[in-house]
Design a protein around this motif. Structure first.
Motif, PDB file in Angstrom:
ATOM      1  N   GLU A  19     -16.420  12.200  22.292  1.00 22.24           N
ATOM      2  CA  GLU A  19     -15.188  12.734  22.874  1.00 22.24           C
ATOM      3  C   GLU A  19     -13.944  12.033  22.317  1.00 22.24           C
ATOM      4  N   ALA A  20     -14.021  10.711  22.190  1.00 16.95           N
ATOM      5  CA  ALA A  20     -12.854   9.943  21.759  1.00 16.95           C
ATOM      6  C   ALA A  20     -12.484  10.211  20.311  1.00 16.95           C
ATOM      7  N   ASP A  69     -17.162   4.584  27.657  1.00 21.88           N
ATOM      8  CA  ASP A  69     -16.033   5.528  27.750  1.00 21.88           C
ATOM      9  C   ASP A  69     -16.087   6.361  29.035  1.00 21.88           C
ATOM     10  N   THR A 117     -12.992   8.801  30.194  1.00 27.01           N
ATOM     11  CA  THR A 117     -12.909  10.099  29.512  1.00 27.01           C
ATOM     12  C   THR A 117     -13.971  11.051  30.041  1.00 27.01           C
ATOM     13  N   ARG A 158     -13.052  12.380  33.466  1.00 27.99           N
ATOM     14  CA  ARG A 158     -11.946  13.340  33.350  1.00 27.99           C
ATOM     15  C   ARG A 158     -12.453  14.726  32.989  1.00 27.99           C
TER      16      ARG A 158
END
Length: 441
Positions: free
Chosen positions: A97-98, A345, A348, A351
Motif C-alpha cells: 500500500e505504501a 504499517d 494505513t 484506514r
C-alpha cells in the motif's frame, strides 16, 4: 513485467499464469523491491521455484516456470528495456500500500520527499542521454521512466495492473502514475492514450518463511526460494488488456465489470480481520493468526466486526460461505501467518480496511461498537509498542495519553475523530481491552 517480486506475487500472479491454458506463451520478467538475494537465487535457478500449498492434510508441491527473469529493483537499464519492448504488454505491481506514495486524497503525495526527488529527476530527462542514469527511487518513478522509454520507442499500448490490497487500486495507480508523469508532459499525454489500468482483488494467504524452515525446505526440495501458501486462492479482475493477456480465467480467475463489492468483501472481511488480530491477538499473547482465532475473545471480536461489515455488502457475494471459509483458513495451523508481519504499517491498513465500515455504520445510525473495538485494540497494542500508531509522539517513547489516542484516530479519519459518540465508544472499548488484559495477567 512485474514490479515487487516477492512471495505473494509468486504464489498468486505467477501461479495463475503458470496454470493458464496458454501458459507457454507467457513469461514474467520480475523486479524485487529491495532484495538482491532473491533475484540472485532465482537467477541461479533459471527463475524456477517450488510452490508448496499447505493444508491440514499435508503439502502439495509444484514447480512454477513462468518467471523467466529476476532482477533487483534498482536495475534500471533492464527495467527500461523491458517496459519499452513491444513484446511487453502488461506491467503488474505488488509494491504494498505504501509504495504508491499517495495522500489521503488518493493523489500522488507531493509532500513526500522521495516523490519530490523523483519529479525533479524526471523533469531533467531531456538533458540525460542515458535514461538509466536518472536517479529515481520510487516504484512509480521507475515505472514512468520506463514508460517514457516506451513512448520514445514507439511501442504499442500496454496495461498496468495493480495487485495490491487497495480499494479501486487501478484508479489509484492511474492517479499516482499520471501525477508522476506530469514531470514529462509528452509522456503524460502518451500515457493517457496508450496505457490501460486494470484493478484487481487478490486473495491468498502467503506467510513469510523462517530461516529454519527455509533450510528444511531447501533440503527437501533442493530450492533456495520456495513459497508456502494456503490452498485457497481467488482473483477478480476489472479492466481492459488491449495488447492481450494470459487466459487467467482458465486457471480460475474471474473478470467483472464491477470490482468494488468483491474488493470490499475481501478487504473488510479478510484483511480487516487480520488487522484486528494483529493488535488484539498480540495483546493476548498470540504469535500467529491460527493461534489467535482459537481465542474466544479474538474470535468474538472478529465475528462482531464481520457482522458490521456484512451489513454493507451485497448478499449476492455468498457472504455466509465466505465467512465460513475464512474461519477455516484462519484456523489452518500449518500456515504460520505471523501477527507481527501483519502489523506492519497498521495505520494505513486500518484506514483502508476498517474505517470505511465504521463510517458506514455511523451513517446508518448504529454505534459501530465492533469497529471501535478494532481501533481500541490498535491503540492498546500501540501503547505497548506491539504495532505502529503512526503518530510521532506515541511511537517514540512518550507516555501514551488519550490525547495521543484522539490524534491517532484523526490520522485515520477526520470524520470519525469529530464524532463524539464514536470516540466515546473507542474510549470505553480501550478501557475494556485494558481490563481484559489486566485480568488475564
Amino acid at each position: 513485467m512485474h514490479l515487487g517480486l516477492g512471495a505473494f506475487s509468486r504464489s498468486h500472479l505467477a501461479w495463475y499464469t503458470a496454470r493458464a491454458l496458454d501458459a507457454r506463451d507467457w513469461g514474467i520478467s520480475a523486479y524485487t523491491g529491495r532484495s538482491r538475494e532473491l533475484a540472485e537465487v532465482l537467477t541461479t535457478q533459471d527463475g524456477l521455484y517450488t510452490l508448496i500449498e499447505r493444508s491440514a492434510e499435508g503439502d502439495r508441491a509444484s514447480i512454477i516456470e513462468n518467471v523467466v527473469e529476476a532482477h533487483v529493483g534498482g536495475d534500471l537499464a533492464s527495467l527500461i528495456a523491458d517496459i519499452s519492448a513491444d513484446e511487453t504488454v502488461i506491467i503488474s505491481l505488488t509494491i504494498t500500500e505504501a509504495g504508491y506514495r499517495v495522500g489521503v486524497d488518493g493523489l500522488l503525495d507531493s509532500t513526500d520527499s522521495h516523490v519530490r526527488a523523483d519529479l525533479a529527476a524526471l523533469s531533467n530527462i531531456e538533458a540525460e542521454p542515458n535514461p538509466s542514469a536518472i536517479a529515481v527511487s520510487t516504484a512509480i518513478g521507475r515505472l514512468v521512466l520506463g514508460l517514457d522509454a516506451r513512448r520514445r520507442a514507439c511501442s504499442g499500448p500496454i496495461t498496468v495492473m495493480s495487485c495490491d490490497n487497495l480499494p479501486n487500486n487501478g484508479s489509484l495507480l492511474r492517479e499516482a502514475l499520471l501525477g508522476m508523469a506530469e514531470a514529462i508532459p509528452d509522456t503524460a499525454a502518451w500515457c493517457k492514450q496508450m496505457v490501460s489500468f486494470a484493478s484487481t482483488s487478490v486473495d491468498r494467504i502467503t506467510p513469510s518463511i523462517s530461516p529454519e524452515e527455509q533450510e528444511e525446505l531447501a533440503a527437501t526440495y533442493g530450492d533456495r526460494a520456495p513459497v508456502i501458501a494456503e490452498p485457497f486462492s481467488d482473483w477478480i479482475i476489472e479492466g481492459e488488456f488491449p495488447a492481450g493477456r494470459p487466459a487467467w480465467e482458465s486457471a480460475g480467475a474471474r473478470f467483472t465489470d464491477d470490482l468494488e463489492p468483491w474488493e470490499s468483501r475481501k478487504l473488510w472481511l479478510l484483511n480487516g480481520a487480520h488487522t484486528l488480530l494483529a493488535s488484539l491477538g498480540q495483546l493476548r499473547g498470540h504469535r500467529t493468526v491460527a493461534e489467535a482465532i482459537t481465542d474466544p475473545v479474538c474470535l468474538h471480536a472478529v465475528n462482531s466486526f464481520w457482522d458490521e461489515a456484512e451489513r454493507h455488502l451485497p448478499a449476492t457475494l455468498g457472504l455466509t460461505e465466505y465467512r465460513s471459509a475464512l474461519h477455516e483458513r484462519f484456523a489452518n495451523a500449518r500456515i504460520e501467518h505471523q501477527l507481527s508481519q501483519i502489523a506492519i504499517d497498521t495505520p494505513t491498513k486500518l484506514r483502508l480496511r476498517v474505517m470505511p465500515v465504521a463510517v458506514r455504520e455511523r451513517e446508518s445510525g448504529r454505534e459501530a461498537d465492533a469497529c471501535a473495538t478494532v481501533i481500541a485494540s490498535w491503540l492498546a497494542a500501540g501503547e505497548q509498542r506491539l504495532v505502529p500508531l503512526g503518530i510521532e509522539a506515541a511511537d517514540t517513547g512518550t507516555a501514551f495519553s488519550w490525547d495521543h489516542a484522539v490524534l491517532a484516530v484523526e490520522s485515520l479519519s477526520t470524520k470519525l475523530a469529530a464524532d463524539g459518540a464514536f470516540l466515546s465508544a473507542v474510549r470505553d472499548e480501550l478501557d475494556r481491552v485494558r481490563h481484559i488484559l489486566s485480568a488475564a495477567r
